[in-house]
Design an enzyme around this catalytic site. Structure first.
Site, PDB file in Angstrom:
ATOM      1  CB  VAL A  11      -0.944  -0.013   1.226  1.00  0.00           C
ATOM      2  CG1 VAL A  11      -1.659   1.315   1.368  1.00  0.00           C
ATOM      3  CG2 VAL A  11      -1.937  -1.149   1.102  1.00  0.00           C
ATOM      4  CG  ASP A  30       9.971  -0.625   5.137  1.00  0.00           C
ATOM      5  OD1 ASP A  30       8.856  -0.775   4.615  1.00  0.00           O
ATOM      6  OD2 ASP A  30      10.440  -1.413   6.004  1.00  0.00           O
ATOM      7  CG  PHE A 152     -11.282   1.750  -1.062  1.00  0.00           C
ATOM      8  CD1 PHE A 152     -11.983   0.933  -0.174  1.00  0.00           C
ATOM      9  CD2 PHE A 152     -11.283   3.114  -0.846  1.00  0.00           C
ATOM     10  CE1 PHE A 152     -12.672   1.481   0.908  1.00  0.00           C
ATOM     11  CE2 PHE A 152     -11.974   3.672   0.231  1.00  0.00           C
ATOM     12  CZ  PHE A 152     -12.669   2.850   1.106  1.00  0.00           C
ATOM     13  CB  CYS A 263      -7.965  -7.128   1.651  1.00  0.00           C
ATOM     14  SG  CYS A 263      -6.698  -5.892   1.442  1.00  0.00           S
ATOM     15  NE  ARG A 333      -0.171 -11.258   1.891  1.00  0.00           N
ATOM     16  CZ  ARG A 333      -0.013  -9.943   2.068  1.00  0.00           C
ATOM     17  NH1 ARG A 333      -0.079  -9.438   3.281  1.00  0.00           N
ATOM     18  NH2 ARG A 333       0.211  -9.148   1.049  1.00  0.00           N
TER      19      ARG A 333
HETATM   20  C1  UDX Z   1      -9.498  -6.399  -2.233  1.00  0.00           C
HETATM   21  C2  UDX Z   1     -10.459  -5.224  -2.513  1.00  0.00           C
HETATM   22  O1  UDX Z   1     -11.025  -5.372  -3.825  1.00  0.00           O
HETATM   23  C3  UDX Z   1      -9.751  -3.901  -2.368  1.00  0.00           C
HETATM   24  O2  UDX Z   1     -10.663  -2.844  -2.570  1.00  0.00           O
HETATM   25  C4  UDX Z   1      -9.180  -3.877  -0.952  1.00  0.00           C
HETATM   26  O3  UDX Z   1      -8.597  -2.684  -0.654  1.00  0.00           O
HETATM   27  C5  UDX Z   1      -8.214  -5.031  -0.746  1.00  0.00           C
HETATM   28  O4  UDX Z   1      -8.914  -6.245  -0.971  1.00  0.00           O
HETATM   29  P1  UDX Z   1      -7.651  -7.772  -3.568  1.00  0.00           P
HETATM   30  O5  UDX Z   1      -7.555  -8.621  -2.347  1.00  0.00           O
HETATM   31  O6  UDX Z   1      -6.403  -7.308  -4.203  1.00  0.00           O
HETATM   32  O7  UDX Z   1      -8.512  -6.453  -3.253  1.00  0.00           O
HETATM   33  O8  UDX Z   1      -8.423  -8.612  -4.680  1.00  0.00           O
HETATM   34  P2  UDX Z   1      -9.863  -8.683  -5.339  1.00  0.00           P
HETATM   35  O9  UDX Z   1      -9.716  -8.484  -6.785  1.00  0.00           O
HETATM   36  O10 UDX Z   1     -10.867  -7.866  -4.639  1.00  0.00           O
HETATM   37  O11 UDX Z   1     -10.201 -10.232  -5.119  1.00  0.00           O
HETATM   38  C6  UDX Z   1     -10.268 -10.825  -3.826  1.00  0.00           C
HETATM   39  C7  UDX Z   1     -10.593 -12.294  -3.891  1.00  0.00           C
HETATM   40  O12 UDX Z   1     -11.934 -12.489  -4.316  1.00  0.00           O
HETATM   41  C8  UDX Z   1      -9.742 -13.105  -4.874  1.00  0.00           C
HETATM   42  O13 UDX Z   1      -9.443 -14.343  -4.271  1.00  0.00           O
HETATM   43  C9  UDX Z   1     -10.622 -13.290  -6.087  1.00  0.00           C
HETATM   44  O14 UDX Z   1     -10.303 -14.415  -6.831  1.00  0.00           O
HETATM   45  C10 UDX Z   1     -11.976 -13.396  -5.410  1.00  0.00           C
HETATM   46  N1  UDX Z   1     -13.103 -13.017  -6.280  1.00  0.00           N
HETATM   47  C11 UDX Z   1     -13.264 -11.726  -6.665  1.00  0.00           C
HETATM   48  C12 UDX Z   1     -14.020 -13.985  -6.683  1.00  0.00           C
HETATM   49  O15 UDX Z   1     -13.892 -15.174  -6.344  1.00  0.00           O
HETATM   50  N2  UDX Z   1     -15.065 -13.605  -7.455  1.00  0.00           N
HETATM   51  C13 UDX Z   1     -15.270 -12.325  -7.852  1.00  0.00           C
HETATM   52  O16 UDX Z   1     -16.276 -12.056  -8.533  1.00  0.00           O
HETATM   53  C14 UDX Z   1     -14.326 -11.342  -7.438  1.00  0.00           C
END
Ligand code: UDX
Length: 436
Positions: A11, A30, A152, A263, A333
């Protein structure tokens, strides 16, 4: 403006580089000397598309520097962002705020002028109050305000999420905080990004509520997928059919092996803890966490089923394509791949895997898996191919080559990348998710 970004992880680094790109003067701090030394050589600690180029061009432009010395980095800074990690505390799932508080104490000791201290790390409701208390107790004579400004950013799309956000949320309790933050984000006002000013606690909760809602949406469609398999319906069409209703929206309705990442798993757990502490249960989120956890292991059983059940699966070989929790990242993770690989290994199935970026981090987590140099190498001699992560590289596999290399034309597509009818025509025994 002068900005200090404390914490040069995912981030902090993305935010710092983007702020510099907007023309601010940014120092990314850092305490990890090796990380700072690497950054100075333009070696990124994470894989994020476009980040190395963005960092390099802003370093060249003299707007972005790195430091391991917080005191000098915050000298003259208008805004000091705290962007350190808030992992799940071992044992109880609470967000661990040790690093946030450590940094707040150090800022208190070393502040040399008026500044706004901004928590960018995802922190539970009330953390801003605690940071303010720490700064007050430090006895600093300088004027300060503590503001919440959650991120986000999606991994893999973090730079465009930062530069073209759906919204910017700023939780501030006084005008000094609001004024400085308005200046920090002024370059984005020009893009007409909606900026929402709220109280600090509200802003802290918005972050958790947002992630919990998205996790709920995914889990909802995943359970619909299971139901589709039973009743002979297609979840892709169900998602489209409900998603076209503007009140529901089509995003985050893609059924799969369950959500993972840095997240959603951590933030849903932390929200449950906050709800418990304040005696105000969020039962929907409790169910989401349980359903998602059991889903990952259930995906392993789905593969075993496709191999002919427990008896048939023992001694067979599976090719796992994709290990990271989603494409365009090296992040492992809470990736569903971990539970799937474990379930297969427990069932006596041998595994060969390929992932474009994730194998280095994945290897120690699944020592029983043979990592390979390409999807086709993994597929050689496999009794079944499993798509775990929807990397572009797996979207147009050479199906004839797959059939020649594999021992049997069995494809388990946990991301619904392929069309069942096409696959049947190509001679594959195909299993998707929610495609009854
Ligand atoms: C997420 C949030 O989107 C972001 O706004 C926040 O700040 C951090 O967490 P991220 O973890 O990078 O971001 O990934 P994201 O694209 O949101 O996907 C999260 C998980 O959901 C993944 O494992 C993805 O495969 C899964 N996912 C996402 C689904 O299984 N189906 C979907 O329709 C969307």
């Amino acid at each position: 403006m002068k900005i200090a970004m404390v914490g040069s992880g995912y981030v902090g680094l993305v935010s710092g580089a983007c702020f510099a790109d907007f023309g601010h003067e940014v120092v990314c701090v850092d305490k990890d000397d090796a990380k700072i030394a690497a950054l100075e050589k333009n070696i990124m600690p994470i894989y994020e598309p476009g980040l190395a180029e963005l960092v390099a061009s802003n370093v060249r432009g003299g707007r972005l520097t790195f430091s391991n010395d917080l005191g000098s980095a915050i000298k003259g800074a208008d805004a000091i962002f705290i962007a350190v990690g808030t992992p799940s505390r071992r044992g109880d799932g609470h967000a661990d705020l040790t690093f946030v508080y450590q940094v707040a104490r150090e800022i208190g000791e070393k502040l040399s002028g008026p500044a706004v201290v901004v928590t960018k790390s995802t922190v539970p409701v009330g953390t801003g109050d605690a940071v303010e208390r720490i700064l007050t107790e430090s006895g600093t004579p300088h004027r300060f305000a503590v503001v919440s400004n959650p991120e986000f950013l999606r991994e893999g799309a973090a730079i465009s999420d930062f530069k073209r956000p759906d919204r910017i949320v700023i939780g501030a309790e006084d005008e000094f905080g609001r004024e400085v933050m308005r200046d920090v984000y002024r370059p984005l006002f020009l893009n007409k990004a909606p900026i929402l000013f709220t109280g600090r606690r509200t802003s802290e909760l918005i972050k958790y509520a947002g992630n919990a809602f998205l996790a709920t949406k995914i889990t909802f469609i995943n359970e619909m997928a299971d139901l589709c398999e039973r009743v002979g319906a297609d979840v892709q069409d169900v998602a489209r059919g409900i998603g076209l209703d503007n009140r529901i929206g089509s995003k985050f309705l893609h059924a799969g092996p369950g959500y993972g990442g840095s997240c959603f798993p951590k933030d849903t757990l932390a929200l449950l803890k906050t709800a418990e502490d304040f005696d105000s249960p969020v039962r929907i989120v409790e169910a989401v966490v349980k359903v998602n956890d059991s889903r990952k292991r259930a995906m392993g059983r789905k593969v075993i089923e496709a191999l002919g059940g427990a008896e048939g699966a023992r001694g067979k070989k599976v090719a796992m394509l994709g290990l990271t929790f989603k494409p365009n990242t090296d992040d492992m993770r809470d990736s569903p791949a971990i539970a799937i690989a474990q379930a297969l290994d427990d069932a006596g199935v041998a595994i060969a895997a390929y992932d474009p970026e994730g194998m280095d981090l994945a290897a120690p987590m699944m020592p029983f898996v043979t990592m390979t140099g390409s999807p086709y190498e993994a597929i050689e001699g496999a009794d079944a191919v499993v798509i775990v992560t929807e990397w572009d590289a797996f979207r147009a596999l050479d199906l004839d080559r797959v059939k020649t290399l594999a021992k049997a034309p069995v494809l388990i597509d946990l991301r619904n990348v392929y069309d069942p009818a096409d696959m049947a025509q190509a001679g594959f025994a195909y299993t998707g998710v929610g495609r009854g």
